[in-house]
Design an enzyme around this catalytic site. Sequence first.
Site, PDB file in Angstrom:
ATOM      1  N   GLY A  14      -3.858  -8.099  -1.223  1.00  0.00           N
ATOM      2  CA  GLY A  14      -4.896  -7.169  -0.745  1.00  0.00           C
ATOM      3  C   GLY A  14      -6.290  -7.592  -1.187  1.00  0.00           C
ATOM      4  O   GLY A  14      -6.467  -8.619  -1.859  1.00  0.00           O
ATOM      5  N   CYS A 130     -14.048   3.556  -7.774  1.00  0.00           N
ATOM      6  CA  CYS A 130     -15.155   2.582  -7.739  1.00  0.00           C
ATOM      7  C   CYS A 130     -16.538   3.239  -7.872  1.00  0.00           C
ATOM      8  O   CYS A 130     -17.400   2.732  -8.600  1.00  0.00           O
ATOM      9  CB  CYS A 130     -15.084   1.754  -6.455  1.00  0.00           C
ATOM     10  SG  CYS A 130     -14.660   2.701  -4.991  1.00  0.00           S
ATOM     11  N   GLN A 157     -21.243   4.200   0.517  1.00  0.00           N
ATOM     12  CA  GLN A 157     -20.092   3.379   0.158  1.00  0.00           C
ATOM     13  C   GLN A 157     -19.711   2.371   1.239  1.00  0.00           C
ATOM     14  O   GLN A 157     -19.657   2.703   2.423  1.00  0.00           O
ATOM     15  CB  GLN A 157     -18.890   4.291  -0.132  1.00  0.00           C
ATOM     16  CG  GLN A 157     -19.120   5.103  -1.380  1.00  0.00           C
ATOM     17  CD  GLN A 157     -17.961   6.013  -1.735  1.00  0.00           C
ATOM     18  OE1 GLN A 157     -18.192   7.154  -2.097  1.00  0.00           O
ATOM     19  NE2 GLN A 157     -16.735   5.519  -1.661  1.00  0.00           N
ATOM     20  N   SER A 160     -15.419  -1.899   2.527  1.00  0.00           N
ATOM     21  CA  SER A 160     -14.364  -2.557   1.752  1.00  0.00           C
ATOM     22  C   SER A 160     -13.650  -1.595   0.811  1.00  0.00           C
ATOM     23  O   SER A 160     -12.542  -1.883   0.367  1.00  0.00           O
ATOM     24  CB  SER A 160     -14.930  -3.740   0.973  1.00  0.00           C
ATOM     25  OG  SER A 160     -16.047  -3.313   0.225  1.00  0.00           O
ATOM     26  N   ARG A 236     -19.629   7.038   3.801  1.00  0.00           N
ATOM     27  CA  ARG A 236     -19.222   5.665   4.137  1.00  0.00           C
ATOM     28  C   ARG A 236     -20.265   5.100   5.091  1.00  0.00           C
ATOM     29  O   ARG A 236     -20.555   5.719   6.123  1.00  0.00           O
ATOM     30  CB  ARG A 236     -17.848   5.717   4.810  1.00  0.00           C
ATOM     31  CG  ARG A 236     -17.231   4.374   5.054  1.00  0.00           C
ATOM     32  CD  ARG A 236     -16.587   3.777   3.840  1.00  0.00           C
ATOM     33  NE  ARG A 236     -15.416   4.498   3.390  1.00  0.00           N
ATOM     34  CZ  ARG A 236     -14.790   4.252   2.236  1.00  0.00           C
ATOM     35  NH1 ARG A 236     -15.225   3.314   1.428  1.00  0.00           N
ATOM     36  NH2 ARG A 236     -13.734   4.955   1.882  1.00  0.00           N
ATOM     37  N   HIS A 243     -21.134  -0.888  -3.130  1.00  0.00           N
ATOM     38  CA  HIS A 243     -21.522   0.522  -3.039  1.00  0.00           C
ATOM     39  C   HIS A 243     -22.926   0.740  -3.628  1.00  0.00           C
ATOM     40  O   HIS A 243     -23.273   0.138  -4.652  1.00  0.00           O
ATOM     41  CB  HIS A 243     -20.565   1.391  -3.857  1.00  0.00           C
ATOM     42  CG  HIS A 243     -19.190   1.524  -3.279  1.00  0.00           C
ATOM     43  ND1 HIS A 243     -18.807   0.992  -2.075  1.00  0.00           N
ATOM     44  CD2 HIS A 243     -18.087   2.169  -3.772  1.00  0.00           C
ATOM     45  CE1 HIS A 243     -17.535   1.290  -1.841  1.00  0.00           C
ATOM     46  NE2 HIS A 243     -17.075   2.003  -2.855  1.00  0.00           N
TER      47      HIS A 243
HETATM   48  N1  LIG Z   1     -11.253  -1.473  -2.217  1.00  0.00           N
HETATM   49  C1  LIG Z   1     -11.874  -0.836  -3.227  1.00  0.00           C
HETATM   50  O1  LIG Z   1     -13.116  -0.741  -3.336  1.00  0.00           O
HETATM   51  C2  LIG Z   1     -11.069  -0.224  -4.303  1.00  0.00           C
HETATM   52  C3  LIG Z   1     -11.738   0.180  -5.441  1.00  0.00           C
HETATM   53  C4  LIG Z   1     -11.019   0.775  -6.457  1.00  0.00           C
HETATM   54  C5  LIG Z   1      -9.671   0.948  -6.304  1.00  0.00           C
HETATM   55  N2  LIG Z   1      -9.039   0.553  -5.203  1.00  0.00           N
HETATM   56  C6  LIG Z   1      -7.603   0.792  -5.112  1.00  0.00           C
HETATM   57  O2  LIG Z   1      -6.891  -0.435  -5.144  1.00  0.00           O
HETATM   58  C7  LIG Z   1      -5.741  -0.318  -4.333  1.00  0.00           C
HETATM   59  C8  LIG Z   1      -5.696  -1.437  -3.298  1.00  0.00           C
HETATM   60  O3  LIG Z   1      -6.874  -1.448  -2.531  1.00  0.00           O
HETATM   61  P1  LIG Z   1      -7.222  -2.668  -1.557  1.00  0.00           P
HETATM   62  O4  LIG Z   1      -8.582  -2.360  -1.076  1.00  0.00           O
HETATM   63  O5  LIG Z   1      -6.947  -3.977  -2.200  1.00  0.00           O
HETATM   64  O6  LIG Z   1      -6.123  -2.437  -0.371  1.00  0.00           O
HETATM   65  P2  LIG Z   1      -5.528  -3.495   0.675  1.00  0.00           P
HETATM   66  O7  LIG Z   1      -6.488  -4.584   0.945  1.00  0.00           O
HETATM   67  O8  LIG Z   1      -5.028  -2.672   1.799  1.00  0.00           O
HETATM   68  O9  LIG Z   1      -4.258  -4.158  -0.089  1.00  0.00           O
HETATM   69  C9  LIG Z   1      -3.110  -3.423  -0.440  1.00  0.00           C
HETATM   70  C10 LIG Z   1      -2.165  -4.297  -1.258  1.00  0.00           C
HETATM   71  O10 LIG Z   1      -1.109  -3.473  -1.739  1.00  0.00           O
HETATM   72  C11 LIG Z   1       0.141  -4.038  -1.357  1.00  0.00           C
HETATM   73  N3  LIG Z   1       1.127  -2.994  -1.099  1.00  0.00           N
HETATM   74  C12 LIG Z   1       1.095  -2.020  -0.172  1.00  0.00           C
HETATM   75  N4  LIG Z   1       2.200  -1.252  -0.273  1.00  0.00           N
HETATM   76  C13 LIG Z   1       2.933  -1.752  -1.284  1.00  0.00           C
HETATM   77  C14 LIG Z   1       4.181  -1.416  -1.868  1.00  0.00           C
HETATM   78  N5  LIG Z   1       4.908  -0.380  -1.423  1.00  0.00           N
HETATM   79  N6  LIG Z   1       4.649  -2.162  -2.878  1.00  0.00           N
HETATM   80  C15 LIG Z   1       3.933  -3.219  -3.344  1.00  0.00           C
HETATM   81  N7  LIG Z   1       2.746  -3.596  -2.839  1.00  0.00           N
HETATM   82  C16 LIG Z   1       2.247  -2.874  -1.820  1.00  0.00           C
HETATM   83  C17 LIG Z   1      -0.160  -4.819  -0.081  1.00  0.00           C
HETATM   84  O11 LIG Z   1       0.867  -5.773   0.093  1.00  0.00           O
HETATM   85  P3  LIG Z   1       1.358  -6.257   1.562  1.00  0.00           P
HETATM   86  O12 LIG Z   1       0.442  -7.391   1.911  1.00  0.00           O
HETATM   87  O13 LIG Z   1       2.750  -6.690   1.344  1.00  0.00           O
HETATM   88  O14 LIG Z   1       1.214  -5.072   2.492  1.00  0.00           O
HETATM   89  C18 LIG Z   1      -1.510  -5.426  -0.466  1.00  0.00           C
HETATM   90  O15 LIG Z   1      -1.304  -6.525  -1.328  1.00  0.00           O
HETATM   91  C19 LIG Z   1      -5.765   1.107  -3.762  1.00  0.00           C
HETATM   92  O16 LIG Z   1      -5.033   1.927  -4.643  1.00  0.00           O
HETATM   93  C20 LIG Z   1      -7.199   1.469  -3.823  1.00  0.00           C
HETATM   94  O17 LIG Z   1      -7.390   2.867  -3.917  1.00  0.00           O
HETATM   95  C21 LIG Z   1      -9.695  -0.044  -4.182  1.00  0.00           C
END
Ligand SMILES: NC(=O)c1ccc[n+]([C@@H]2O[C@H](COP(=O)([O-])OP(=O)(O)OC[C@H]3O[C@@H](n4cnc5c(N)ncnc54)[C@H](OP(=O)(O)O)[C@@H]3O)[C@@H](O)[C@H]2O)c1
Length: 337
Positions: A14, A130, A157, A160, A236, A243
């Site tokens: 991700g 974040c 925000q 991403s 957003r 952000h």
């Molecule tokens: N983006 C931000 O600014 C941000 C900031 C703070 C926190 N976060 C948090 O970080 C997390 C990920 O965000 P992201 O932006 O990186 O999302 P993303 O790009 O959609 O990536 C999600 C990741 O999680 C994996 N995944 C999904 N379901 C899963 C499962 N059941 N078991 C194991 N792995 C699984 C996906 O794997 P596959 O490729 O196999 O689907 C992918 O590697 C979320 O909880 C989000 O709230 C994000």
Amino acid sequence: MSEGLRVAVVGATGLVGTEMLKILEERKFPIRELVPVASRADGRTVRFAGSDHEVVAISEEAFQGIDLALFSAGGGPSKTWSPVAAAAGALVIDNSSAFRRDPDVPLCVPEVNLEAARNPKKGIIANPNCSTIQMVVVLKPLHDAARIRRVVVATYQAISGAGASAVAAFREQARAFGNERPVPKGAIGDVLAGDLLMHWSRDVATGYQEEELKMVHETQKILGDDSIRVSPTAVRVPVAMSHSEAITIEFERPLTPGLAREILSQAAGIEIVDDFTRGRYPKPSDATGTDPVYVGRIREDVGNPGGIQLWCVADNIRKGAALNAIQIAEGLMPLKG
Ligand SMILES: NC(=O)c1ccc[n+]([C@@H]2O[C@H](COP(=O)([O-])OP(=O)(O)OC[C@H]3O[C@@H](n4cnc5c(N)ncnc54)[C@H](OP(=O)(O)O)[C@@H]3O)[C@@H](O)[C@H]2O)c1
């Protein structure tokens, strides 16, 4: 990599997971073995330290012998699998909101409250939202100096914040918008190019978005002060990365802009970009790909003399997620021996 820790990165495919791999490498985090974990194992690999590593499916076995598990796979997987990883002996740092309000799980921003994260009861440490992370890095030194009574914040925000599929959909929309073609809704079910949105996670009972309420509860928990009032609005905006936040702060004791600037310029993790007469202030495009929380437009609140208004910008994927988690691990590593 003969010495160091066995590290699992959960969500390694991700947006946040990919940035984690990059930062672990950049900072030469001591890794003996990397285990990239995602929802399934289908032959995908991730690049780390000059070689390809096969992605493994999340399972109990994936956490055997792991010292540190960095979770960024969403709330559901974290709720199920963080306790499994912790029971297997890993220190878990979780990027989702699953444990942030759990009183037995520390919520940590290293510049603010690293000490709170030592010896976590459940073996799990939560990485804050974040928007909260970049805000508390700024609030903490000001709170120490003049005690904050109230914060009014509006966020701008980046897309991403909603993950990799939202960024891809936004880029497609922006191209269509620029070419005056009909704009496709794409994976996010909304048109972001050329618009502002604030309805992705409604809390119907309060009229707030969950994102806004997170900023209230998380700020109080991290600063260890429930008396701080936070009035948030989260928006957003059609910006891919980083952000921005407009923050108005009311203090118990009046604070001048000069003193606020001096305090913030000496604070860890902050870089001041504040030369408004020359048109210099923090911008998301400058912050993207970098580590600091940038602060500018520091001025006396014209509506509340003695108060301060400022503008702060940070890379939401780095300081707002991946970097903060890795900084927590770095801060606690001596304890892991
Ligand atoms: N983006 C931000 O600014 C941000 C900031 C703070 C926190 N976060 C948090 O970080 C997390 C990920 O965000 P992201 O932006 O990186 O999302 P993303 O790009 O959609 O990536 C999600 C990741 O999680 C994996 N995944 C999904 N379901 C899963 C499962 N059941 N078991 C194991 N792995 C699984 C996906 O794997 P596959 O490729 O196999 O689907 C992918 O590697 C979320 O909880 C989000 O709230 C994000």
